[in-house]
Design a protein around this motif. Structure first.
Motif, PDB file in Angstrom:
ATOM      1  N   VAL A 138       0.218  17.784 -29.361  1.00 25.47           N
ATOM      2  CA  VAL A 138       0.886  18.047 -28.077  1.00 25.47           C
ATOM      3  C   VAL A 138       2.112  18.939 -28.312  1.00 25.47           C
ATOM      4  CG1 VAL A 138       2.196  16.995 -26.182  1.00 25.47           C
ATOM      5  CG2 VAL A 138       0.048  15.953 -26.956  1.00 25.47           C
ATOM      6  N   LEU A 139       2.859  18.662 -29.352  1.00 28.51           N
ATOM      7  CA  LEU A 139       4.037  19.474 -29.689  1.00 28.51           C
ATOM      8  C   LEU A 139       3.629  20.921 -29.952  1.00 28.51           C
ATOM      9  CD1 LEU A 139       6.893  20.203 -30.674  1.00 28.51           C
ATOM     10  CD2 LEU A 139       6.360  19.023 -32.810  1.00 28.51           C
ATOM     11  N   ILE A 140       2.614  21.115 -30.758  1.00 24.31           N
ATOM     12  CA  ILE A 140       2.161  22.474 -31.068  1.00 24.31           C
ATOM     13  C   ILE A 140       1.708  23.189 -29.801  1.00 24.31           C
ATOM     14  CG2 ILE A 140       0.385  23.805 -32.296  1.00 24.31           C
ATOM     15  CD1 ILE A 140       0.589  21.609 -34.514  1.00 24.31           C
ATOM     16  N   LYS A 141       0.997  22.476 -28.933  1.00 28.02           N
ATOM     17  CA  LYS A 141       0.557  23.060 -27.661  1.00 28.02           C
ATOM     18  C   LYS A 141       1.757  23.409 -26.784  1.00 28.02           C
ATOM     19  CE  LYS A 141      -2.515  24.026 -24.478  1.00 28.02           C
ATOM     20  NZ  LYS A 141      -3.305  25.232 -24.562  1.00 28.02           N
ATOM     21  N   LEU A 142       2.770  22.536 -26.749  1.00 27.23           N
ATOM     22  CA  LEU A 142       3.971  22.822 -25.956  1.00 27.23           C
ATOM     23  C   LEU A 142       4.686  24.075 -26.442  1.00 27.23           C
ATOM     24  CD1 LEU A 142       5.624  19.342 -25.305  1.00 27.23           C
ATOM     25  CD2 LEU A 142       4.865  20.997 -23.591  1.00 27.23           C
ATOM     26  N   VAL A 143       4.753  24.258 -27.748  1.00 31.22           N
ATOM     27  CA  VAL A 143       5.376  25.470 -28.294  1.00 31.22           C
ATOM     28  C   VAL A 143       4.667  26.693 -27.733  1.00 31.22           C
ATOM     29  CG1 VAL A 143       5.736  26.837 -30.397  1.00 31.22           C
ATOM     30  CG2 VAL A 143       6.280  24.398 -30.391  1.00 31.22           C
ATOM     31  N   ASP A 144       3.339  26.645 -27.704  1.00 29.65           N
ATOM     32  CA  ASP A 144       2.572  27.783 -27.198  1.00 29.65           C
ATOM     33  C   ASP A 144       2.733  27.945 -25.688  1.00 29.65           C
ATOM     34  OD1 ASP A 144       0.662  29.950 -27.653  1.00 29.65           O
ATOM     35  OD2 ASP A 144      -0.707  28.701 -26.467  1.00 29.65           O
ATOM     36  N   VAL A 145       2.661  26.845 -24.947  1.00 31.44           N
ATOM     37  CA  VAL A 145       2.754  26.894 -23.487  1.00 31.44           C
ATOM     38  C   VAL A 145       4.134  27.380 -23.031  1.00 31.44           C
ATOM     39  CG1 VAL A 145       2.810  25.435 -21.410  1.00 31.44           C
ATOM     40  CG2 VAL A 145       0.968  25.177 -23.077  1.00 31.44           C
ATOM     41  N   LEU A 146       5.176  26.936 -23.721  1.00 31.39           N
ATOM     42  CA  LEU A 146       6.540  27.293 -23.324  1.00 31.39           C
ATOM     43  C   LEU A 146       6.989  28.647 -23.876  1.00 31.39           C
ATOM     44  CD1 LEU A 146       8.282  23.826 -23.675  1.00 31.39           C
ATOM     45  CD2 LEU A 146       7.617  24.993 -21.565  1.00 31.39           C
ATOM     46  N   ALA A 147       6.160  29.269 -24.678  1.00 31.40           N
ATOM     47  CA  ALA A 147       6.529  30.562 -25.246  1.00 31.40           C
ATOM     48  C   ALA A 147       6.708  31.597 -24.135  1.00 31.40           C
ATOM     49  CB  ALA A 147       5.462  31.032 -26.231  1.00 31.40           C
ATOM     50  N   GLU A 148       7.759  32.360 -24.279  1.00 28.35           N
ATOM     51  CA  GLU A 148       8.054  33.420 -23.319  1.00 28.35           C
ATOM     52  C   GLU A 148       7.671  34.756 -23.950  1.00 28.35           C
ATOM     53  OE1 GLU A 148      12.214  33.048 -22.443  1.00 28.35           O
ATOM     54  OE2 GLU A 148      12.004  30.964 -21.824  1.00 28.35           O
ATOM     55  N   ASP A 149       7.103  35.625 -23.133  1.00 24.18           N
ATOM     56  CA  ASP A 149       6.727  36.955 -23.624  1.00 24.18           C
ATOM     57  C   ASP A 149       7.969  37.796 -23.884  1.00 24.18           C
ATOM     58  OD1 ASP A 149       3.984  36.565 -23.578  1.00 24.18           O
ATOM     59  OD2 ASP A 149       3.841  37.097 -21.456  1.00 24.18           O
ATOM     60  N   PRO A 150       7.807  38.852 -24.668  1.00 29.02           N
ATOM     61  CA  PRO A 150       8.941  39.768 -24.878  1.00 29.02           C
ATOM     62  C   PRO A 150       9.434  40.309 -23.529  1.00 29.02           C
ATOM     63  CG  PRO A 150       7.138  40.295 -26.367  1.00 29.02           C
ATOM     64  CD  PRO A 150       6.629  39.265 -25.406  1.00 29.02           C
ATOM     65  N   GLN A 151      10.704  40.635 -23.479  1.00 28.20           N
ATOM     66  CA  GLN A 151      11.284  41.156 -22.244  1.00 28.20           C
ATOM     67  C   GLN A 151      10.538  42.412 -21.816  1.00 28.20           C
ATOM     68  OE1 GLN A 151      15.427  42.147 -22.505  1.00 28.20           O
ATOM     69  NE2 GLN A 151      15.712  41.955 -20.315  1.00 28.20           N
ATOM     70  N   PHE A 152      10.120  42.454 -20.567  1.00 27.52           N
ATOM     71  CA  PHE A 152       9.338  43.558 -20.007  1.00 27.52           C
ATOM     72  C   PHE A 152       8.056  43.798 -20.810  1.00 27.52           C
ATOM     73  CE2 PHE A 152      13.865  44.732 -19.148  1.00 27.52           C
ATOM     74  CZ  PHE A 152      13.867  44.348 -17.812  1.00 27.52           C
ATOM     75  N   HIS A 153       7.633  42.808 -21.553  1.00 35.06           N
ATOM     76  CA  HIS A 153       6.428  42.832 -22.388  1.00 35.06           C
ATOM     77  C   HIS A 153       6.487  43.849 -23.529  1.00 35.06           C
ATOM     78  CE1 HIS A 153       4.399  40.001 -19.768  1.00 35.06           C
ATOM     79  NE2 HIS A 153       4.829  40.703 -18.749  1.00 35.06           N
ATOM     80  N   ILE A 154       7.670  44.403 -23.800  1.00 37.43           N
ATOM     81  CA  ILE A 154       7.768  45.379 -24.898  1.00 37.43           C
ATOM     82  C   ILE A 154       8.970  45.162 -25.811  1.00 37.43           C
ATOM     83  CG2 ILE A 154       6.474  47.225 -23.765  1.00 37.43           C
ATOM     84  CD1 ILE A 154       9.164  48.481 -22.972  1.00 37.43           C
ATOM     85  N   PHE A 155      10.018  44.506 -25.332  1.00 38.10           N
ATOM     86  CA  PHE A 155      11.233  44.347 -26.132  1.00 38.10           C
ATOM     87  C   PHE A 155      11.276  42.975 -26.797  1.00 38.10           C
ATOM     88  CE2 PHE A 155      12.710  47.356 -22.779  1.00 38.10           C
ATOM     89  CZ  PHE A 155      12.871  48.452 -23.616  1.00 38.10           C
ATOM     90  N   GLY A 156      11.346  42.957 -28.100  1.00 37.72           N
ATOM     91  CA  GLY A 156      11.454  41.709 -28.835  1.00 37.72           C
ATOM     92  C   GLY A 156      10.104  41.119 -29.166  1.00 37.72           C
TER      93      GLY A 156
END
Length: 116
Positions: free
Chosen positions: A81-99
């Motif tokens: 569940v923890l590993i899944k939460l890490v994936d679910v809560l992951a945020e994409d790079p800013q504007f999908h290109i930065f970071g």
């Protein structure tokens, strides 16, 4: 406590900064049982300018899973569940290109507190 936040003003040629980085890397590897052949993510050894950024890379989050499982006394199902939460809560790079994809540790901890 945000009062001690802020940069150290130590430059890239500073021996004191080099020592701090080595100590942080050693501590991170020791606490999370990270083998020597796996690189230590940079945000785990360098402090941010303010020290208040709640985000870490996916890599950093996943390298800490076993320590979190141990500290919270999770069984294998809750580890998944923890590993899944890490994936679910992951945020994409800013504007999908930065970071890079990153995890908000505060939000992750709030979700982990809900796991029984």
């Amino acid at each position: 406590n945000p009062l001690p936040s802020g940069g150290s003003n130590l430059g890239p040629t500073s021996d004191k900064l080099a020592d701090q980085v080595k100590t942080r890397e050693h501590n991170f590897r020791f606490l999370n049982q990270v083998p020597e052949n796996i690189p230590t993510p940079s945000e785990m050894v360098f402090s941010s300018g303010s020290g208040l950024d709640p985000h870490i890379s996916m890599e950093s989050a996943l390298l800490q899973v076993n320590r979190i499982v141990s500290a919270r006394k999770f069984d294998n199902n809750r580890k998944l569940v923890l590993i899944k939460l890490v994936d679910v809560l992951a945020e994409d790079p800013q504007f999908h290109i930065f970071g890079q994809r990153r995890v908000n540790v505060l939000l992750l901890n709030l979700e982990l507190d809900k796991i029984k």
